[in-house]
Design an enzyme around this catalytic site. Structure first.
Site, mmCIF file in Angstrom:
data_model
loop_
_atom_site.group_PDB
_atom_site.id
_atom_site.type_symbol
_atom_site.label_atom_id
_atom_site.label_comp_id
_atom_site.label_asym_id
_atom_site.label_seq_id
_atom_site.Cartn_x
_atom_site.Cartn_y
_atom_site.Cartn_z
ATOM 1 N N LYS A 131 7.359 -4.879 -1.544
ATOM 2 C CA LYS A 131 8.731 -4.622 -1.107
ATOM 3 C C LYS A 131 8.799 -4.463 0.400
ATOM 4 O O LYS A 131 9.727 -4.930 1.049
ATOM 5 C CB LYS A 131 9.274 -3.350 -1.769
ATOM 6 C CG LYS A 131 10.685 -3.046 -1.330
ATOM 7 C CD LYS A 131 11.584 -2.736 -2.471
ATOM 8 C CE LYS A 131 13.037 -2.783 -2.098
ATOM 9 N NZ LYS A 131 13.636 -4.120 -2.303
ATOM 10 N N HIS A 190 17.865 -37.237 1.649
ATOM 11 C CA HIS A 190 16.797 -37.453 2.625
ATOM 12 C C HIS A 190 15.436 -37.031 2.075
ATOM 13 O O HIS A 190 14.573 -36.608 2.832
ATOM 14 C CB HIS A 190 17.118 -36.722 3.929
ATOM 15 C CG HIS A 190 18.371 -37.208 4.558
ATOM 16 N ND1 HIS A 190 18.458 -38.431 5.209
ATOM 17 C CD2 HIS A 190 19.623 -36.687 4.612
ATOM 18 C CE1 HIS A 190 19.697 -38.619 5.633
ATOM 19 N NE2 HIS A 190 20.431 -37.563 5.285
ATOM 20 N N GLU A 193 19.217 -17.621 -0.912
ATOM 21 C CA GLU A 193 18.900 -16.362 -1.577
ATOM 22 C C GLU A 193 18.826 -16.550 -3.092
ATOM 23 O O GLU A 193 17.953 -15.998 -3.758
ATOM 24 C CB GLU A 193 19.954 -15.309 -1.190
ATOM 25 C CG GLU A 193 19.749 -13.936 -1.785
ATOM 26 C CD GLU A 193 18.434 -13.281 -1.413
ATOM 27 O OE1 GLU A 193 17.707 -13.801 -0.538
ATOM 28 O OE2 GLU A 193 18.108 -12.245 -2.030
ATOM 29 N N LYS A 236 15.559 -15.693 -5.352
ATOM 30 C CA LYS A 236 15.559 -14.730 -6.478
ATOM 31 C C LYS A 236 14.854 -15.342 -7.679
ATOM 32 O O LYS A 236 14.043 -14.698 -8.330
ATOM 33 C CB LYS A 236 16.994 -14.340 -6.882
ATOM 34 C CG LYS A 236 17.707 -13.387 -5.970
ATOM 35 C CD LYS A 236 17.165 -11.985 -5.951
ATOM 36 C CE LYS A 236 16.103 -11.761 -4.970
ATOM 37 N NZ LYS A 236 16.254 -11.333 -3.661
ATOM 38 N N CYS A 245 0.835 -1.194 0.000
ATOM 39 C CA CYS A 245 0.000 0.000 0.000
ATOM 40 C C CYS A 245 0.881 1.259 0.000
ATOM 41 O O CYS A 245 1.930 1.286 0.632
ATOM 42 C CB CYS A 245 -0.952 0.094 1.177
ATOM 43 S SG CYS A 245 -2.162 -1.207 1.235
ATOM 44 N N GLU A 268 10.946 -15.661 -6.883
ATOM 45 C CA GLU A 268 10.130 -14.438 -6.840
ATOM 46 C C GLU A 268 10.145 -13.674 -8.158
ATOM 47 O O GLU A 268 9.149 -13.047 -8.512
ATOM 48 C CB GLU A 268 10.479 -13.549 -5.640
ATOM 49 C CG GLU A 268 11.900 -13.092 -5.534
ATOM 50 C CD GLU A 268 12.198 -12.358 -4.218
ATOM 51 O OE1 GLU A 268 11.297 -12.127 -3.413
ATOM 52 O OE2 GLU A 268 13.384 -12.019 -4.015
ATOM 53 N N ARG A 309 6.225 -0.752 -3.819
ATOM 54 C CA ARG A 309 5.756 -1.334 -2.560
ATOM 55 C C ARG A 309 4.802 -2.496 -2.808
ATOM 56 O O ARG A 309 4.557 -3.291 -1.915
ATOM 57 C CB ARG A 309 5.065 -0.265 -1.710
ATOM 58 C CG ARG A 309 6.008 0.825 -1.243
ATOM 59 C CD ARG A 309 5.250 1.955 -0.615
ATOM 60 N NE ARG A 309 4.604 1.598 0.631
ATOM 61 C CZ ARG A 309 5.189 1.631 1.817
ATOM 62 N NH1 ARG A 309 6.431 2.001 1.915
ATOM 63 N NH2 ARG A 309 4.527 1.301 2.907
ATOM 64 N N TRP A 325 -2.761 -2.833 -1.679
ATOM 65 C CA TRP A 325 -2.352 -4.241 -1.753
ATOM 66 C C TRP A 325 -3.387 -4.986 -0.923
ATOM 67 O O TRP A 325 -3.432 -4.844 0.298
ATOM 68 C CB TRP A 325 -0.950 -4.384 -1.164
ATOM 69 C CG TRP A 325 -0.304 -5.719 -1.382
ATOM 70 C CD1 TRP A 325 0.435 -6.109 -2.460
ATOM 71 C CD2 TRP A 325 -0.314 -6.839 -0.485
ATOM 72 N NE1 TRP A 325 0.879 -7.397 -2.291
ATOM 73 C CE2 TRP A 325 0.433 -7.870 -1.091
ATOM 74 C CE3 TRP A 325 -0.889 -7.075 0.768
ATOM 75 C CZ2 TRP A 325 0.630 -9.110 -0.502
ATOM 76 C CZ3 TRP A 325 -0.698 -8.318 1.355
ATOM 77 C CH2 TRP A 325 0.058 -9.318 0.724
ATOM 78 N N ASN A 376 -3.149 2.671 5.217
ATOM 79 C CA ASN A 376 -2.238 1.523 5.142
ATOM 80 C C ASN A 376 -2.304 0.824 6.487
ATOM 81 O O ASN A 376 -2.350 1.498 7.518
ATOM 82 C CB ASN A 376 -0.788 1.960 4.942
ATOM 83 C CG ASN A 376 -0.530 2.503 3.567
ATOM 84 O OD1 ASN A 376 -1.415 2.491 2.712
ATOM 85 N ND2 ASN A 376 0.671 2.991 3.359
ATOM 86 N N GLY A 377 -2.211 -0.504 6.477
ATOM 87 C CA GLY A 377 -2.226 -1.250 7.732
ATOM 88 C C GLY A 377 -3.461 -2.123 7.813
ATOM 89 O O GLY A 377 -4.165 -2.324 6.807
#
Ligand code: G6P
Length: 610
Positions: free
Chosen positions: A605, A505, A482, A486, A2, A489, A27, A74, A100-101
């Site tokens: 983000k 395993h 990481e 990458k 948002c 996403e 964002r 969002w 926002n929130g």
């Protein structure tokens, strides 16, 4: 997650709102809207989808010398749709709110308001705020907002306007970022700096519980009791050009290429002669002697940086390190295990991740001193931590982090060096060699970037994959967490990381003919072990792409289908170099697939809700 922008001044408010919202696109959002006052009425325009849709709806409209608020949403409560988009209004449509929130008690409040005959049109928690402020409105918007926010549980950054007060915006904040931009004859609100930079670098950082009244030539801030709060001006040290692509096709690739500079700045601003100066985080010899262990808490890539930190700190300084994701740490039952003799480190690029903030507060409430590693000066984490180490990555816009992550890793390497030196696990010669290796990194990263074509070619052959594996041992495993993220996403290809020894395993059952296995092998002492793991997956038909330093290539060539080469550097530092090819691989794969590289679907983000 948002974005909020608000403007009071003489300019045409619509380009200011739309321009500001476009700077907050990173964002993450799925709908957008604005409210502004024109022709004596509250005008609301909003719609599902990208900002371009909203822009189209507003094309040709001009609204000068007025006020307006804008929002990118969002979705949390209710699907992305025109009606669920912000701004939301009261029934008469003369009061508008962006938020926002999450209002956690919205269901109870909604029921209460419905009992008073108020009709709701959306599924959002935010609409409750619009009706509540209106319910308390008796001619003074500030008082109405102050009364309303007392009823709210959860988190909020709010921008509110009322048609009867057409020259002021009221803003409020609790657990969700909101800043006030201070201009000349104009003032703004925004959920993050990039939206303001075109107009001003001077801001007030609103604190939890505060309410602000913004007009074109004044900003008044009140605490939760209604008393005027004196605020210090904060000056943003970022530049508006950092929020622009500057000729690159995407922010992602621009930021990947900025890493040598970001690493140089992060290191060199702390070098004093041949010593790393960490006085900013008050790590003294006395403190270090008493430390029993270290806790690192973070989310997403910052968590992966923390795991790299664990390997390097344990190896170099011989202190046990526990790394936790913030959303787990904060709810550890009955409470997280912390001793006052532990060092507590939170890591967050944005400094605004809700779970990481909660973990920081939890640790402080247990008496721990919290050190933060963050990229954003003035962020909540930077302000609330007992001491902060700022990465010098510069503004990061692409949703998937690159330079933010790598500079966090570098900070942890610097912390490890100082801990090692003070504890005597690194002698003077070792410390000097360590620092020299850190200094080599920017140039070596440049060299790695020059080899991007081979990674691009690989991506061009594999972008239709549905499943890939990333394996490594020790710090290489941490780095692969990481690398795999990458790819996932950016390109939406399913990928998993495994400690190479764990493959047998379970995950080895998923290896089929031509399954891509990325194997990182920078730890020479573990090379033979990794070669065995490569043989195991090769025997089951995998296509193996290994990566190692130049001097180790021969050991992998026989077994891997392709070996990507890194410049030679001491093993301890090689995983840092390896980050870049995996970032590039994720990037190019996403480009070949036609994905929205800078704003991957469903991602944000800055995750400001838990
Ligand atoms: C989001 C971002 C990630 C980031 C994570 C933690 O998921 O997309 O790139 O690593 O949040 O963010 P922080 O700002 O706390 O580092």
């Amino acid at each position: 997650m948002c974005g909020i922008v608000g403007y009071v001044g003489k300019r045409d408010v619509l380009p200011v709102l739309l321009g500001g919202l476009s700077k907050l696109e990173y964002r993450g959002y799925d709908s957008a809207g604005v409210a502004y006052i024109a022709d004596g009425a509250m005008q609301i325009v909003k719609c599902k989808g990208r900002l371009a849709n909203l822009q189209e709806k507003l094309s040709g409209t001009v609204a000068e010398n007025t006020i307006g608020i804008g929002h990118t949403r969002w979705a949390t409560h209710g699907e992305p749709s025109d009606v669920n988009s912000h701004p939301h209004t009261n029934m008469a449509g003369d009061l508008a709110v962006v938020h926002n929130g999450i209002i956690e008690n919205f269901a109870k409040l909604k029921q209460w308001l419905q009992g008073k005959g108020i009709h709701f049109v959306s599924e959002t928690d935010t609409e409750v705020v619009a009706h509540l402020v209106n319910y308390y409105y008796e001619g003074d918007l500030k008082s109405a907002v102050m009364r309303a926010v007392k009823m709210l549980e959860g988190s909020y950054a709010l921008g509110v306007m009322n048609i009867n007060e057409p020259h002021r915006i009221v803003a409020a904040r609790k657990d969700s970022p909101l800043v006030i931009g201070l201009g000349q004859g104009e003032n703004l609100i925004a959920s993050d700096f990039p939206a303001l930079l075109e107009y001003t670098k001077d801001v007030y950082l609103l604190d939890d519980g505060e309410v602000a009244v913004i007009t074109e030539d004044a900003v008044e801030i009140y605490d939760a009791y209604g008393n005027r709060a004196e605020k210090e001006k904060f000056t943003i040290d970022w530049d508006v050009t950092q929020a622009e692509k500057g000729g690159w096709e995407h922010f992602m690739i621009k930021e990947i290429h900025e890493q040598p500079r970001a690493m140089y700045d992060t290191l060199m601003t702390r070098m004093r002669g041949n010593r790393i100066d960490l006085s900013e985080i008050n790590i003294t010899e006395e403190l270090i002697k008493g430390i029993r262990g270290i806790h690192i808490v973070a989310c997403g890539s910052a968590y992966h940086a923390g795991i790299m930190g664990k390997y390097v700190i344990e190896q170099v300084a011989r202190i046990p390190v526990n790394v936790d994701v913030a959303s787990e740490f904060r709810y550890r039952m009955p409470s997280p295990l912390l001793s006052k003799d532990d060092l507590f480190i939170v890591i967050s690029q944005s400094g605004e991740t809700a779970d990481t903030i909660a973990a920081l507060r939890e640790a402080q409430s247990k008496g721990a001193k919290v050190i933060a590693i963050t990229n954003v000066k003035g962020s909540t984490i930077s302000r609330e931590a007992d001491a902060t180490m700022h990465t010098q990555a510069g503004m990061e816009i692409a949703v998937a982090t690159s330079k933010g992550y790598l500079t966090q890793v570098l900070c942890l390497y610097m912390v490890a060096a100082e801990l090692g030196r003070m504890r005597g696990t690194l002698d003077e010669a070792q410390y000097t060699a360590y620092v020299e290796n850190l200094k080599k990194l920017p140039a070596l990263l440049e060299q790695v970037l020059e080899g991007k074509e081979i990674v691009q070619q690989l991506a061009s052959k594999r972008f239709m994959d549905v499943n890939e594996f990333f394996i490594g041992r020790g710090a290489d495993h941490a780095l692969m967490m990481e690398g795999s993220l990458k790819l996932k996403e950016l390109s939406y290809i399913h990928s998993e990381t495994y400690a190479a020894g764990e493959l047998k395993h379970g995950p080895i059952a998923l290896i089929e003919k031509n399954t891509l296995v990325m194997a990182l092998a920078t730890q020479t002492a573990l090379l033979e072990k990794l070669v065995s793991n490569i043989k195991e997956v090769k025997a089951r038909g995998a296509f193996v792409v290994a990566m190692t330093q130049q001097s180790n290539v021969a050991a992998l060539e026989k077994d891997a289908d392709l070996v990507l080469t890194l410049p030679d550097i001491d093993d301890l530092f090689a995983p840092i170099l390896a980050a870049v090819p995996y970032q590039l691989y994720g990037y190019y794969t996403a480009v070949f697939k036609g994905c929205d590289v800078d704003k991957p679907r469903n991602l944000a983000k800055s995750v400001t809700v838990e």
